[in-house]
Design a protein around this motif. Sequence first.
Motif, mmCIF file in Angstrom:
data_model
loop_
_atom_site.group_PDB
_atom_site.id
_atom_site.type_symbol
_atom_site.label_atom_id
_atom_site.label_comp_id
_atom_site.label_asym_id
_atom_site.label_seq_id
_atom_site.Cartn_x
_atom_site.Cartn_y
_atom_site.Cartn_z
ATOM 1 N N ALA A 50 0.839 -1.194 0.000
ATOM 2 C CA ALA A 50 0.000 0.000 0.000
ATOM 3 C C ALA A 50 0.873 1.242 0.000
ATOM 4 O O ALA A 50 1.999 1.233 0.508
ATOM 5 C CB ALA A 50 -0.928 0.000 1.208
ATOM 6 N N VAL A 51 0.347 2.318 -0.585
ATOM 7 C CA VAL A 51 1.144 3.542 -0.731
ATOM 8 C C VAL A 51 0.366 4.769 -0.261
ATOM 9 O O VAL A 51 0.230 5.757 -0.988
ATOM 10 C CB VAL A 51 1.590 3.717 -2.192
ATOM 11 C CG1 VAL A 51 2.689 2.737 -2.552
ATOM 12 C CG2 VAL A 51 0.409 3.557 -3.165
ATOM 13 N N PRO A 52 -0.154 4.768 0.986
ATOM 14 C CA PRO A 52 -0.955 5.899 1.440
ATOM 15 C C PRO A 52 -0.178 7.206 1.511
ATOM 16 O O PRO A 52 -0.781 8.281 1.460
ATOM 17 C CB PRO A 52 -1.435 5.451 2.827
ATOM 18 C CG PRO A 52 -0.418 4.442 3.272
ATOM 19 C CD PRO A 52 -0.011 3.727 2.023
ATOM 20 N N ASN A 53 1.143 7.110 1.636
ATOM 21 C CA ASN A 53 1.955 8.325 1.665
ATOM 22 C C ASN A 53 2.102 8.942 0.276
ATOM 23 O O ASN A 53 2.550 10.088 0.144
ATOM 24 C CB ASN A 53 3.339 8.015 2.235
ATOM 25 C CG ASN A 53 4.025 6.865 1.517
ATOM 26 O OD1 ASN A 53 3.364 5.894 1.133
ATOM 27 N ND2 ASN A 53 5.330 6.958 1.328
ATOM 28 N N GLN A 59 -8.007 7.100 -7.927
ATOM 29 C CA GLN A 59 -8.494 8.372 -8.460
ATOM 30 C C GLN A 59 -7.605 9.528 -8.015
ATOM 31 O O GLN A 59 -7.307 10.439 -8.804
ATOM 32 C CB GLN A 59 -9.935 8.625 -8.027
ATOM 33 C CG GLN A 59 -10.545 9.898 -8.619
ATOM 34 C CD GLN A 59 -10.612 9.877 -10.125
ATOM 35 O OE1 GLN A 59 -11.151 8.949 -10.721
ATOM 36 N NE2 GLN A 59 -10.069 10.904 -10.770
ATOM 37 N N GLN A 60 -7.146 9.496 -6.768
ATOM 38 C CA GLN A 60 -6.232 10.542 -6.300
ATOM 39 C C GLN A 60 -4.945 10.544 -7.119
ATOM 40 O O GLN A 60 -4.411 11.603 -7.456
ATOM 41 C CB GLN A 60 -5.914 10.339 -4.820
ATOM 42 C CG GLN A 60 -7.075 10.626 -3.884
ATOM 43 C CD GLN A 60 -6.751 10.297 -2.433
ATOM 44 O OE1 GLN A 60 -5.604 10.022 -2.091
ATOM 45 N NE2 GLN A 60 -7.768 10.291 -1.595
ATOM 46 N N ALA A 61 -4.452 9.360 -7.446
ATOM 47 C CA ALA A 61 -3.233 9.273 -8.252
ATOM 48 C C ALA A 61 -3.468 9.835 -9.653
ATOM 49 O O ALA A 61 -2.629 10.571 -10.188
ATOM 50 C CB ALA A 61 -2.766 7.824 -8.328
ATOM 51 N N LEU A 62 -4.605 9.510 -10.244
ATOM 52 C CA LEU A 62 -4.896 9.993 -11.595
ATOM 53 C C LEU A 62 -5.101 11.504 -11.631
ATOM 54 O O LEU A 62 -4.769 12.166 -12.619
ATOM 55 C CB LEU A 62 -6.137 9.283 -12.136
ATOM 56 C CG LEU A 62 -5.924 7.804 -12.487
ATOM 57 C CD1 LEU A 62 -7.254 7.074 -12.552
ATOM 58 C CD2 LEU A 62 -5.162 7.657 -13.798
ATOM 59 N N ASN A 67 2.780 14.032 -11.413
ATOM 60 C CA ASN A 67 3.679 14.055 -10.255
ATOM 61 C C ASN A 67 3.728 12.710 -9.533
ATOM 62 O O ASN A 67 4.791 12.282 -9.070
ATOM 63 C CB ASN A 67 3.222 15.143 -9.266
ATOM 64 C CG ASN A 67 3.367 16.535 -9.846
ATOM 65 O OD1 ASN A 67 4.378 16.864 -10.461
ATOM 66 N ND2 ASN A 67 2.354 17.362 -9.656
ATOM 67 N N ILE A 68 2.602 12.046 -9.454
ATOM 68 C CA ILE A 68 2.519 10.841 -8.628
ATOM 69 C C ILE A 68 3.039 9.603 -9.346
ATOM 70 O O ILE A 68 3.583 8.688 -8.718
ATOM 71 C CB ILE A 68 1.062 10.647 -8.153
ATOM 72 C CG1 ILE A 68 0.753 11.694 -7.083
ATOM 73 C CG2 ILE A 68 0.827 9.242 -7.609
ATOM 74 C CD1 ILE A 68 -0.665 11.666 -6.569
#
Length: 349
Positions: A50-53, A59-62, A67-68
């Motif tokens: 998991a990569v919560p940091n 959707q947040q990544a997209l 940048n992400i």
Amino acid sequence: MQPNLGILNTRDRQSINYNGNYSVKLATLKTGGRDGTLVVVSKDLARFIAVPNIAGTLQQALDDWDNISAQLQEVANAIEQGSVDGEAAFDPAAAASPLPRAYHWVDASAYVNHVELVRKARGAEMPGSFWHDPLVYQGGSDDFLGPRDDIPVPSEEFGIDMEAETAIITDDVPMGCSSEDAGQHIKLMMIVNDVSLRNLIPGELGKGFGFYQSKPSTAFSPVAVTPDELGDAYADGIFNLPLVTSLNGEIFGEPNCGVDMTFNFNQLIAHVTKTRRLGAGTIVGSGTVSNYDRSKGSSCIAEKRMLETIESGKPSTPFMSFGDTVRIEMLDDDGVSIFGAIEQKVVSA
């Protein structure tokens, strides 16, 4: 489980960032709320972290992909090199669809051979415009099924069918995007089971207003992958590999996605942005994969029934019943699963 990249020294991190040997596979676990928890999955689909940091959801990544994505790439490369702590075994049954819900899901009929066959079976001539003007519809995107979730249907009389397809996920795409520019907006790729209730379709289309009740929730593959993950098997908006569909454990069809695709994904994006923008996280589907070479089988029961009707005057293959299972998977040239398998059982709702 947060990736511990601090164990990498500067030289290792530079090597991981720029050696170009790895790409990214992403999944969403059914934890952490309605939109799940974003995880990076190993290339062999065996492990995840998991990569919560970095981003809590896909959707947040997209929404901030430029940048992400580099940070997700770093984690993916670290997993492959065994340089990250906190890994766990990846279980596709614990995964939702990569996007458990999406702002926009538009499905096409990019294999006009399939459409031509449908019309031929009922003695109707196909308009010539279908060869240069893609068919698309906007599907329900608020409640996708996970790749191992059951398919709930109220009645077997509805004509339950699977549809094996491919799909892409975009970032923000401007109105009027050309097919030449569209490829840069394709960020992730998936395979699809776009369930259809065939016996409800004629009545709905007869009203002149499109699908609704006949198109229940769609399921997507356990992971979404970056285009680089397909290597030479992806080019110019086309997946150039077979898509294998099995019904109750027997191969039903394995047509090649790169053969007889009238409209590639770049062209589909150009078509759907003629009058609107696409928001990050938009999913575009290919429609049922179909080849003129009938020895490759079919990606849906309806197509097989059409061929039977053309040959003998009536269909003999039944639609799915409660308890039937469908499996959809794409393998690379070495026989390794790229997206993981969609495996679903039809159940009474």
